[in-house]
Design a protein around this motif. Structure first.
Motif, mmCIF file in Angstrom:
data_model
loop_
_atom_site.group_PDB
_atom_site.id
_atom_site.type_symbol
_atom_site.label_atom_id
_atom_site.label_comp_id
_atom_site.label_asym_id
_atom_site.label_seq_id
_atom_site.Cartn_x
_atom_site.Cartn_y
_atom_site.Cartn_z
ATOM 1 N N LEU A 152 -8.570 12.663 -34.248
ATOM 2 C CA LEU A 152 -8.470 12.673 -35.098
ATOM 3 C C LEU A 152 -7.455 12.904 -36.537
ATOM 4 C CD1 LEU A 152 -11.854 14.706 -35.233
ATOM 5 C CD2 LEU A 152 -11.879 12.638 -35.534
ATOM 6 N N GLU A 153 -6.342 13.686 -35.868
ATOM 7 C CA GLU A 153 -4.906 13.826 -36.508
ATOM 8 C C GLU A 153 -4.169 12.953 -36.893
ATOM 9 O OE1 GLU A 153 -1.074 16.800 -34.944
ATOM 10 O OE2 GLU A 153 -3.450 16.927 -34.195
ATOM 11 N N LYS A 179 -13.788 11.833 -41.682
ATOM 12 C CA LYS A 179 -15.459 12.358 -42.017
ATOM 13 C C LYS A 179 -15.771 12.635 -40.856
ATOM 14 C CE LYS A 179 -15.043 11.368 -46.864
ATOM 15 N NZ LYS A 179 -15.432 11.867 -47.735
ATOM 16 N N VAL A 180 -15.471 12.387 -39.655
ATOM 17 C CA VAL A 180 -15.843 12.563 -38.280
ATOM 18 C C VAL A 180 -16.510 14.285 -38.408
ATOM 19 C CG1 VAL A 180 -15.884 12.481 -35.415
ATOM 20 C CG2 VAL A 180 -14.337 10.423 -37.247
ATOM 21 N N THR A 181 -17.449 14.706 -38.612
ATOM 22 C CA THR A 181 -18.201 16.145 -37.955
ATOM 23 C C THR A 181 -18.977 15.842 -36.310
ATOM 24 O OG1 THR A 181 -20.446 15.067 -38.471
ATOM 25 C CG2 THR A 181 -18.838 15.762 -40.272
ATOM 26 N N GLN A 182 -19.252 17.770 -36.037
ATOM 27 C CA GLN A 182 -19.364 17.796 -35.067
ATOM 28 C C GLN A 182 -21.175 16.565 -35.077
ATOM 29 O OE1 GLN A 182 -19.899 21.766 -33.106
ATOM 30 N NE2 GLN A 182 -18.549 21.696 -34.621
ATOM 31 N N ALA A 183 -21.639 16.200 -35.716
ATOM 32 C CA ALA A 183 -22.874 16.154 -35.545
ATOM 33 C C ALA A 183 -22.838 13.743 -35.252
ATOM 34 C CB ALA A 183 -23.934 15.700 -36.677
ATOM 35 N N ILE A 184 -21.216 13.763 -35.715
ATOM 36 C CA ILE A 184 -21.124 12.418 -35.550
ATOM 37 C C ILE A 184 -20.394 12.436 -34.139
ATOM 38 C CG2 ILE A 184 -19.746 10.740 -35.947
ATOM 39 C CD1 ILE A 184 -19.625 11.493 -38.942
ATOM 40 N N LEU A 198 -12.407 20.972 -32.467
ATOM 41 C CA LEU A 198 -12.443 19.793 -33.806
ATOM 42 C C LEU A 198 -12.639 20.850 -34.810
ATOM 43 C CD1 LEU A 198 -13.650 17.713 -35.431
ATOM 44 C CD2 LEU A 198 -16.340 18.441 -34.565
ATOM 45 N N THR A 199 -13.301 21.888 -35.048
ATOM 46 C CA THR A 199 -12.919 23.098 -36.362
ATOM 47 C C THR A 199 -11.432 23.327 -36.315
ATOM 48 O OG1 THR A 199 -14.972 24.533 -35.321
ATOM 49 C CG2 THR A 199 -13.355 25.701 -35.821
ATOM 50 N N ALA A 200 -10.278 23.422 -35.055
ATOM 51 C CA ALA A 200 -9.147 23.088 -35.425
ATOM 52 C C ALA A 200 -9.591 21.823 -36.715
ATOM 53 C CB ALA A 200 -7.937 23.675 -34.335
ATOM 54 N N HIS A 201 -9.528 21.541 -35.821
ATOM 55 C CA HIS A 201 -8.921 19.621 -36.963
ATOM 56 C C HIS A 201 -9.346 19.887 -38.190
ATOM 57 C CE1 HIS A 201 -7.917 15.605 -37.914
ATOM 58 N NE2 HIS A 201 -8.948 15.731 -38.008
ATOM 59 N N VAL A 202 -10.192 20.281 -38.639
ATOM 60 C CA VAL A 202 -11.212 20.343 -40.321
ATOM 61 C C VAL A 202 -10.384 21.543 -40.962
ATOM 62 C CG1 VAL A 202 -13.520 20.830 -40.794
ATOM 63 C CG2 VAL A 202 -13.642 19.806 -38.610
#
Length: 260
Positions: free
Chosen positions: A210-211, A232-237, A255-259
């Motif tokens: 993601l980074e 656009k990648v989320t936890q749901a995806i 993922l939270t840290a990335h967002v």
């Protein structure tokens, strides 16, 4: 441009590795392919350079159907595509520069292949490739004296020396520590941006995907279940890509840290 058109890949044992894959990848994109082990990630990228042949459909590279290439035509085509493996695939008992020079062997006349004598131009290109990944000072060091990260950078230099349009990377940082992984990924990103080389990478490290990647392709059971911008990648995806197995606290934190 790389285009998958209704691509299917079945192995002889009946396993379906890819099913109904339709993708377009433009020149200069940095694409990360993610998914569970066995989802078909490696198969996807290895079909591009014909390490694996597809069972159905077409893979087009600049409007050429690669499945129809034979003999010298497929060898010429593969010169345009660099391949980076997790295991580095280096000859550890010889020097770094000798490993990079291997990339020129296919274009040499037979007498040079037999004698192992390379031209001054080839040596210059090899040194330039080593300089691009920051290990020019290691050119005459034996590979077995290098760290894992340095060896992966030698493998990348060997690929750059052949001046490819596309780099396929199959888990290139899987055996590296976190700090070294980012150094190698920085190399990939810089090469992608400065040289406009397409990078298509199969990777387990989602947070790094993601980074660094511009685009993420999520594979589940051989099918593309997500194709879009990394942003656009989320936890749901991720839950969809990983079949509900994206549940660990560590994964959520990453993922939270990335967002954020």
């Amino acid at each position: 441009m790389i285009e998958f058109i209704d691509v299917e890949k079945k192995y002889n044992n009946g396993t379906t590795a890819l099913s109904n894959v339709n993708l377009q990848i433009k020149q200069g994109e940095f694409v990360a392919v993610i998914g569970l082990s066995g989802a078909g990630k490696s198969t996807l990228i290895r079909c591009i350079n014909r390490i694996h042949d597809i069972t159905k459909g077409k893979i087009m590279v600049d409007n050429v159907d690669v499945s129809k290439l034979r003999g010298r035509h497929i060898r010429k085509f593969r010169r345009r595509i660099g391949m980076i493996f997790q295991s580095f695939n280096l000859v550890t008992r010889t020097t770094v520069i000798n490993n990079v020079l291997v990339s020129f062997v296919p274009e040499l006349p037979m007498w040079r292949k037999v004698t192992g004598i390379f031209t001054k131009q080839h040596r210059t290109k090899a040194l330039e490739a080593l300089d691009k990944v920051g290990i020019l000072d290691k050119a005459f060091v034996r590979v077995d004296q290098l760290s894992g990260g340095q060896q992966q950078r030698v493998a990348l230099a060997r690929t750059l020396a052949q001046q490819p349009d596309i780099i396929l990377a199959d888990e290139p940082i899987a055996s590296l520590d976190p700090v070294t992984s980012r150094i190698v990924m920085d190399d990939f990103k810089r090469i992608n941006q400065e040289m406009n080389i397409s990078v298509i990478m199969n990777i387990h490290h989602v947070e790094i995907a993601l980074e660094y990647a511009d685009r993420v392709i999520g594979i589940r059971k051989g099918e593309v279940v997500f194709d879009g911008k990394a942003s656009k990648v989320t936890q749901a995806i991720l839950q969809e890509i990983y079949g509900g197995k994206w549940e660990s606290d560590q994964a959520t934190e990453e993922l939270t840290a990335h967002v954020q």
